[in-house]
Design an enzyme around this catalytic site. Structure first.
Site: not given
Length: 398
Positions: A143, A179
């Site tokens: 991220h 994910d």
């Protein structure tokens, strides 16, 4: 050739107990104790000989700046001191390092630059031919953006490792992100790059952080078509998840034809995970790496780097999911045994050792007894919606 010798030739396991220093606080859901649980499970299963292990080494700021802004790296270093300068503390919000998700902490730069180093080492080991496969479970921090920390991620080790593979080896890289949260940081790093294809299957951003990863996000300029997203519905189960994953990935890799696969293995799409709503079982963590493994040999001469990622049920889910990944990467006999017997038990001494620390009963088997689970309501509607999304994702794929 014995099983241990075969493992040693097949894959490298990058790990050091010091990677647990990547820790925001005792209450934070990102808990790298899951690395210790996984390693212990593999050792008790006789699946992790010491000769496969290699510790990660930190990278220097110059390597970090191939992806991250120089000013951001300077901020991370400054905020890593035991008593950061007040001027840097006032600016922490500018760099996303004052949030509940991603607060700065003492030793932050040292810990996270070592995470990056492990992922770069994995690329080097595979691209130089030292090993066909390499696993770095401490990595997968997908991220972090160029100038901002986000979503528990300070530096984006996946992006740095991919950029390293491009610059040092001239590799075309297929990045696969499984994910439950969209792999936004890696996507934006290479959104205009025709030599990196990012494929992410995740829970739709309509309901879940980071809110990106729509099927219409396809890349820009010369990178158009090298971004592929498959956002699935909340409460998606194994069969629909695997259909979407497999059908799209096979077309993606056949069109892109990479030299290297880098995969991110967050295991938070499991029904037990507390931070998302997808309702899969351990079956996807058995079947998904098996497909990646096969495709790596079909398209990349076996070159495959695998990273960790999210996963917040550190007792019941993460150790099993990540162990299944390693069993696949090493062609371990346990992998084949699980295909024949879904009820194969975990090592009893592992369960006994860790049960006192877990608030929930630890599972006794490698896979889940899905036949005993209550089916999700609206299964047919969820499957139909996911199938529609899958078809849209494949519009520009041959």
């Amino acid at each position: 050739m014995g099983a241990q010798e075969a493992m040693e030739r097949q894959a490298l396991f990058i790990f050091d107990e010091n990677e647990t220093a990547y820790r925001f606080s005792d209450e934070h859901p990102f808990n790298q104790k899951r690395l210790l649980l996984t390693v212990d499970l593999l050792r008790r299963a006789g699946a992790l000989p010491a000769s496969c292990l290699e510790p990660p080494m930190p990278v220097d700021p110059e390597k970090l700046c191939t992806v991250h802004a120089k000013e951001y790296v300077e901020a991370v270093i400054a905020l890593s001191h035991p008593m950061p300068d007040e001027a840097w503390m006032r600016r922490a919000a500018t760099y996303g390092l004052d949030t509940e998700d991603t607060p700065f902490f003492h030793g932050m730069h040292e810990a996270t630059s070592t995470v990056v180093g492990g992922s770069v080492q994995a690329v080097d080991a595979v691209m130089t031919g030292r090993t066909p496969h390499a696993l770095h479970l401490g990595g997968g921090l997908h991220h972090a953006l160029s100038g901002k920390g986000a979503g528990f991620c300070v530096y984006n080790d996946a992006s740095v490792a991919i950029e390293h593979a491009k610059c040092e080896y001239g590799a075309r890289v297929l990045y696969i992100d499984t994910d439950v949260h969209h792999g936004d940081g890696v996507q934006w790093s290479f959104y205009t790059d025709p030599d990196v294809c990012t494929f992410s299957i995740h829970e739709t951003g309509k309901y879940l952080y980071p809110g990106t990863g729509a099927v219409q996000e396809r890349g820009e300029d010369s990178g158009f078509g090298t971004t592929v997203n498959v956002p699935v519905e909340p409460y998606t189960e194994d069969e629909s998840w695997l259909e979407c994953f497999g059908d799209v990935l096979v077309k993606v890799i056949d069109q892109f034809k990479p030299d290297l696969i880098v995969s991110q293995h967050g295991c938070d799409a499991h029904a037990f995970d507390p931070l998302a709503h997808v309702h899969c079982s351990m079956e996807i963590y058995r079947a998904m790496p098996a497909l990646i493994h096969r495709l790596a040999h079909e398209y990349c001469e076996g070159r495959w780097v695998a990273l960790g990622g999210g996963g917040y049920d550190i007792w019941r889910v993460v150790p099993r999911a990540w162990s299944l990944l390693w069993l696949e990467m090493t062609d371990h006999p346990l992998r084949d045994a699980l295909q024949a017997d879904a009820g194969l038990p975990l090592p009893k001494d592992w369960v006994t050792a860790w049960q006192p620390f877990s608030e929930e009963p630890l599972p006794p088997t490698w896979l889940d007894p899905v036949h005993t689970w209550t089916p999700m309501p609206r299964r047919a509607e969820i499957t139909a919606k996911n199938r529609q999304t899958k078809e849209i994702a494949m519009l520009y794929l041959k």
